[in-house]
Design a protein around this motif. Structure first.
Motif, PDB file in Angstrom:
ATOM      1  N   GLY A 112       0.914  -1.118  -0.058  1.00  0.00           N
ATOM      2  CA  GLY A 112       0.075   0.128  -0.181  1.00  0.00           C
ATOM      3  C   GLY A 112       0.837   1.264  -0.028  1.00  0.00           C
ATOM      4  N   VAL A 113       0.489   2.099  -0.894  1.00  0.00           N
ATOM      5  CA  VAL A 113       1.587   3.264  -1.110  1.00  0.00           C
ATOM      6  C   VAL A 113       0.423   4.501  -0.655  1.00  0.00           C
ATOM      7  N   THR A 114       0.911   5.397   0.040  1.00  0.00           N
ATOM      8  CA  THR A 114       0.121   6.410   0.774  1.00  0.00           C
ATOM      9  C   THR A 114       0.791   7.655   0.689  1.00  0.00           C
ATOM     10  N   GLY A 115       0.164   8.747   0.689  1.00  0.00           N
ATOM     11  CA  GLY A 115       0.696  10.162   0.689  1.00  0.00           C
ATOM     12  C   GLY A 115       0.009  11.094  -0.266  1.00  0.00           C
ATOM     13  N   MET A 172      -1.017  -1.066  -4.568  1.00  0.00           N
ATOM     14  CA  MET A 172      -2.069  -0.281  -4.328  1.00  0.00           C
ATOM     15  C   MET A 172      -1.875   1.113  -3.950  1.00  0.00           C
ATOM     16  N   GLU A 173      -2.445   1.966  -4.430  1.00  0.00           N
ATOM     17  CA  GLU A 173      -2.606   3.267  -3.903  1.00  0.00           C
ATOM     18  C   GLU A 173      -3.648   3.489  -2.774  1.00  0.00           C
ATOM     19  N   VAL A 174      -3.300   3.708  -1.695  1.00  0.00           N
ATOM     20  CA  VAL A 174      -4.175   3.871  -0.615  1.00  0.00           C
ATOM     21  C   VAL A 174      -4.560   5.427  -0.336  1.00  0.00           C
ATOM     22  N   SER A 175      -5.711   5.870  -0.403  1.00  0.00           N
ATOM     23  CA  SER A 175      -5.927   7.278  -0.162  1.00  0.00           C
ATOM     24  C   SER A 175      -6.408   7.597   1.157  1.00  0.00           C
ATOM     25  N   SER A 176      -6.193   8.576   1.718  1.00  0.00           N
ATOM     26  CA  SER A 176      -6.686   9.029   2.926  1.00  0.00           C
ATOM     27  C   SER A 176      -8.171   8.875   3.280  1.00  0.00           C
ATOM     28  N   HIS A 177      -9.082   9.052   2.119  1.00  0.00           N
ATOM     29  CA  HIS A 177     -10.400   8.655   2.324  1.00  0.00           C
ATOM     30  C   HIS A 177     -10.404   7.287   2.549  1.00  0.00           C
ATOM     31  N   ASN A 196       4.668  11.599   1.182  1.00  0.00           N
ATOM     32  CA  ASN A 196       4.701  12.955   1.665  1.00  0.00           C
ATOM     33  C   ASN A 196       3.228  13.226   1.905  1.00  0.00           C
ATOM     34  N   LEU A 197       3.055  14.380   2.542  1.00  0.00           N
ATOM     35  CA  LEU A 197       1.825  15.058   3.130  1.00  0.00           C
ATOM     36  C   LEU A 197       1.947  16.433   2.847  1.00  0.00           C
ATOM     37  N   LYS A 215      -3.654   9.036   7.326  1.00  0.00           N
ATOM     38  CA  LYS A 215      -2.586   8.287   6.482  1.00  0.00           C
ATOM     39  C   LYS A 215      -1.817   7.302   7.526  1.00  0.00           C
ATOM     40  N   ALA A 216      -1.425   7.637   8.844  1.00  0.00           N
ATOM     41  CA  ALA A 216      -0.832   7.042   9.735  1.00  0.00           C
ATOM     42  C   ALA A 216      -1.561   5.527  10.085  1.00  0.00           C
TER      43      ALA A 216
END
Length: 472
Positions: A112-115, A172-177, A196-197, A215-216
């Motif tokens: 999972g990639v988030t940011g 997978m892209e993992v969004s904050s939503h 990043n944020l 995100k965390a």
């Protein structure tokens, strides 16, 4: 497929038998989970989600007519099929879908990639690295669906499909939503990666603190086994200090940049010279994050460095449109203040003469970032403000709110995005760089309640052809 009683035990649901049935055992088999009553097929469990504008409980009987064999509910209702009663259907949806599909994430190397910025590029690069190394990999994200991260039912269905097709990994892209709404609950990530944020989505989260907290959540033992964190931002350093899983911390100084141009870069990573078909200094950061994530999955640095060469350009991410003109045109998805600043900085580094930016801001989205977008755009020599996806908002008001962040008046405000691009292309000089920002890979534009075909790259090619066409 799973027995309904087994499913109920796995998610802690109370079983209410169908009307007229007293048996404690339902004897029902569930083949899928669906949250949209219009898409229910025979054998489905229908999840009655309560949303901001609709309550899925109101569509329960329509779902039963379409073939639902059970209902996932927060309030038991008289029904010809059994009810699984839970405190929150939203919270139970991911675990239920995972159980029905026999937990596909456990049979994959799921990353999972988030940011805020860089998720799409990092996922695309990681998938290319893994596939080149013999681990066939599917992608899930902005380039593969309508949402960055699909609903929980779709996530589990697609993961199960990847398993069925013999894939070894999914990036997978993992969004904050998605994290806030539980769309990836029920997933087990081998590695979570953080880019990043930046300032985005505050129309949803309200504060940067809440945005960071969402995100965390990916970097907890309940969701991920280990993490890889880009340390080039305060949020990355904070995450590294607070995450409760083993981490690889990727420092910006860990890479030596040798050169980068419009469509390629060369850098030293782990004592190896790496060549990647990516333009923009910021994309080197994305490449290094993808490389370290691949190492966290067990690949050797030598294999990763060799595989990066095979990665292709990412649609709408510092994408060069070239038909032989004597200036450079870049189409990029940058739609945040930080993203626009990074793209313009990379464009400035390759500009022999002037730098032009064409951009706008989405309607019905975070208004607070608009003047910040204007401030970022001030790095360009010429500024053309236009529409992005205005939706039902007044484009003039959006433009005014962007302009409030500028230290000077824009060179042009043109609400017709096509005409704005035409102007920028027609007035570019030799050695200039023109950046068309905000929509990137998108193929449509939403104005009011209508969705029109619109592709920045296609428009740019048409306008370049128009410019070089001989006079009649």
């Amino acid at each position: 497929m799973i027995d309904l009683d087994e499913l109920a035990r796995s998610i802690g649901a109370a079983v209410v038998p169908s009307e007229g049935t007293c048996s404690a055992s339902t004897g029902v088999a569930v083949a899928d989970v669906e949250h949209d009553s219009r898409l229910v097929e025979r054998g489905s469990l229908f999840a009655c989600i309560r949303g901001s504008s609709a309550d899925g409980h109101d569509y329960a009987f329509d779902a039963v007519r379409r073939g639902a064999v059970a209902l996932l509910v927060e309030e038991a209702m008289p029904s010809p099929v059994p009810n699984l009663v839970v405190p929150s259907v939203r919270a139970a949806l991911g675990p239920a879908a995972a159980a029905v599909h026999r937990h596909p994430s456990r049979r994959l190397d799921l990353v999972g990639v988030t940011g805020t910025n860089g998720k799409t590029t990092t996922v695309r690069l990681l998938a290319a690295i893994l596939t080149s190394a013999g681990r066939t990999t599917d992608e899930m994200g902005t380039l593969t669906g309508a949402r960055t991260t699909p609903e929980a039912t779709d996530v589990q269905r697609r993961l199960a499909g990847a398993v069925d097709r013999g894939r070894r990994a999914v990036a997978m892209e993992v969004s904050s939503h998605a994290l806030d709404q539980g769309r990836v609950d029920g997933c087990r990530f081998r590695v979570a990666a953080f880019t990043n944020l930046g300032h985005d989505h505050l129309d949803y989260h309200g504060t940067m603190e809440a945005y960071f907290a969402a995100k965390a959540r990916l970097f907890t033992p309940e969701m991920s086994e280990r993490g890889v964190v880009w340390m080039g931002s305060p949020a990355g350093r904070r995450l590294a200090a607070t995450a409760s899983i083993p981490l690889t911390e990727v420092e910006p100084g860990a890479v030596e940049v040798l050169e980068f141009g419009p469509g390629s870069s060369r850098f030293v990573w782990r004592d190896r010279t790496v060549e990647a078909p990516l333009g923009g200094r910021f994309n080197i950061d994305n490449a290094v994050l993808a490389a370290e994530t691949a190492v966290a999955l067990g690949l050797t640095p030598a294999v990763v460095a060799g595989a990066l060469v095979t990665a292709g350009p990412v649609p709408g991410r510092f994408e060069i449109v070239d038909v032989g003109q004597d200036f450079t045109v870049i189409v990029d998805y940058a739609h945040t203040p930080e993203g626009l600043e990074a793209v313009l900085g990379a464009a400035r580094a390759i500009a022999e003469q002037g730098l032009t930016v064409v951009f706008g801001a989405g309607g019905e989205r975070d208004r607070r970032k608009r003047p910040l977008m204007g401030a970022s755009a001030a790095a360009a020599d010429r500024i053309v403000i236009t529409t992005d996806n205005p939706r039902s908002e007044d484009p003039g008001r959006i433009a005014n709110e962007i302009t409030a962040g500028l230290d000077r008046l824009p060179d042009l405000v043109e609400k017709d995005r096509h005409l704005a691009i035409r102007h920028a292309i027609a007035t570019a000089g030799p050695g200039d760089v023109v950046v068309i920002a905000g929509k990137g890979h998108e193929k449509t534009q939403t104005i009011g309640d209508q969705v029109f075909d619109f592709d920045d790259c296609t428009i740019v090619r048409d306008e370049l052809a128009r410019r070089v066409a001989p006079p009649r």
